[in-house]
Design an enzyme around this catalytic site. Structure first.
Site, short mmCIF file in Angstrom:
data_model
loop_
_atom_site.label_atom_id
_atom_site.label_comp_id
_atom_site.label_asym_id
_atom_site.label_seq_id
_atom_site.Cartn_x
_atom_site.Cartn_y
_atom_site.Cartn_z
N LEU A 167 11.87 -43.12 -21.99
CA LEU A 167 12.38 -42.47 -20.95
C LEU A 167 12.90 -41.07 -21.27
CD1 LEU A 167 14.86 -45.25 -19.60
CD2 LEU A 167 12.59 -44.73 -18.70
N GLY A 170 15.19 -37.09 -28.16
CA GLY A 170 16.09 -35.96 -28.55
C GLY A 170 15.63 -35.81 -30.26
N VAL A 175 14.88 -42.93 -26.33
CA VAL A 175 15.41 -44.15 -25.18
C VAL A 175 14.32 -44.72 -24.40
CG1 VAL A 175 16.83 -44.21 -23.22
CG2 VAL A 175 17.45 -42.36 -24.91
N ASP A 287 28.89 -31.25 -24.85
CA ASP A 287 27.53 -30.57 -24.47
C ASP A 287 27.09 -31.04 -23.30
OD1 ASP A 287 24.98 -29.49 -25.21
OD2 ASP A 287 24.28 -31.50 -25.62
#
Length: 451
Positions: A167, A170, A175, A287
């Site tokens: 999905l 990073g 994910v 963030d």
């Protein structure tokens, strides 16, 4: 109304599902029945932001299945753009007997349909999902197939079946889509690789922060699993099926220019409520940006969840000397701290500044410094930093001319001094929000709190 494609000639076996022809160029995915009816296979064509409702009631559904086991409104299909260049196809179940996804029963929840998935209405029709628009993938050699083949794999972790369907990725985590077999629902599995104990402490800090939170606008952690050798930590999170806010805003720009003020206000109202919950617990996200705001389900006026707490900080009232975050959304004190490690800043006002940038739609970015270069270069990034530090806010009259109250709130959130900057509480009490408070609270109760 969806297009129903009859694969072979002959009579129309389901007159109530007849639909006018659609431009095939807009069809991004389709559900193909696995069994022929009257010698024909049915195809439900999906286009971006054009939902298809399936059920027994012809007055409420665009695709009717007149079986007794099918609910009046059984489920709703939706396709939206994904941040990776492909699409997200979701199916939200409203029925009494649920759906069966790849052999797993799901009930009263929203699931993501990947390319090749099999979705079944129990004791009724079965469809295979086919993605027509697919995210671009690089070929390793000229002999690789186009597109490259990536067979799906599964692994059992605790009570979950984690798939290889990615999905998002990073710098420190990936994910994947997973199935919670106990609760009969899809979830997101965030897997973080560990190399040393210090990294485990950082990851478990995020886990600890998430476990302590329970708010409809905050990403909800469901479970945590560690492997035997502590090489990975798996964080299981509530699944959001509508993509992220950045992609949602970008797709609107392609269609109509920008979100209407009412929808933007409803989204920001939820972001403020989520931030208020965090700040009341003395936690700062650090963030906040549209990429880290997820749509719980697709569609207009969405419920949102603030996600990705990898940089979050407890005791956010204390000064921090670790500068982090995304440059476009950092306040002046954060930009200065990037270049001088001796300078500290308080984290909660940083979140407020970031919220102001989200409303203002990058008021410090007037395009790349080099007009022939589409990506933000080092030079243009430095220009943005200079504009942030020197308070050079750009309110284009063609956008802000008729939105004085919104502009006033953004101006207060983007005050240079963090001591005088508007807090989240002040934002919720601003006239821009307060003038529609009753309507916002009613919509929030009906669309968010009621589930």
């Amino acid at each position: 109304m969806p297009s129903i494609d009859r694969r072979s000639g002959g009579p129309d076996v389901n007159h109530q599902n007849r639909a006018p022809a659609v431009d095939t160029r807009t069809v991004c995915a389709k559900l193909v029945s696995t069994v022929k009816t009257g010698g024909l296979k049915e195809v439900i064509a999906l286009s971006i932001d054009k939902p298809v409702t399936i059920g027994r009631n012809p007055a409420a559904c665009s695709f009717v299945i007149p079986d007794a086991v099918v609910s009046s409104v059984h489920c709703k299909l939706y396709a939206v753009h994904s941040s990776t260049g492909g699409i997200i196809v979701s199916c939200q179940d409203f029925s009494t007997n649920g759906l069966i996804l790849n052999g797993h029963r799901v009930r009263r929840t929203s699931v993501i349909l990947m390319d090749g998935d099999i979705i079944q209405i129990p004791s009724s029709k079965t469809f295979q999902c086919v993605h027509i628009w697919k995210e671009p993938r690089e070929k390793n050699t000229i002999f690789d197939p186009t597109p490259p083949t990536h067979p799906s794999h599964k692994v059992r972790i605790g009570n979950y079946v984690v798939t290889s369907h990615c999905l998002g990725t990073g710098g420190f985590a990936t994910v994947h889509l997973a199935m919670d077999k106990v609760a009969s629902r899809q979830v997101a599995c965030k897997t973080i690789g560990l190399k040393k104990d210090a990294e485990r402490e950082t990851v478990m800090k995020e886990v600890k922060i998430l476990l302590a939170m329970d708010h409809p606008n905050i990403s909800k952690i469901l479970d945590v699993e560690e492997d035997g050798k502590f090489l990975y930590v798996h964080i299981f999170l509530e699944l959001c099926t509508g993509g992220d806010l950045f992609t949602y805003i970008s797709s609107h720009k392609l269609k109509s220019g920008r979100l209407c003020e009412g929808e933007a206000k409803y989204i920001m109202y939820q972001i403020f409520k989520g931030l208020k919950y965090l700040h009341d617990k003395m936690i700062s996200h650090r963030d906040l940006k549209p990429e880290n705001v997820l749509l719980y389900t697709p569609g207009p006026y969405p419920r949102i969840q603030i996600a990705d707490f990898g940089l979050a900080r407890p005791k956010a009232y204390e000064k921090t000397f670790t500068a982090c975050g995304t440059v476009m959304y950092l306040p002046p004190e954060g930009i200065l701290a990037l270049h001088d490690k001796r300078l500290g800043y308080v984290a909660m006002p940083l979140d407020c500044w970031s919220a102001g940038v989200i409303i203002g739609a990058h008021p410090f970015d007037r395009g790349p410094a080099d007009p022939e270069q589409s990506e933000i270069s080092t030079r243009s990034e430095q220009i943005i930093k200079d504009r942030i530090v020197h308070g050079d806010v750009d309110f284009a009259h063609e956008i802000w001319g008729g939105m004085g109250h919104a502009k006033a709130l953004v101006s207060r959130l983007l005050i240079h001094s963090h001591e005088h900057r508007a807090t989240v509480g002040a934002a919720l009490q601003s006239y821009w929000i307060a003038c529609d408070a009753e309507e916002l609270e009613r919509a929030y109760a009906e669309r968010v709190l009621a589930g």
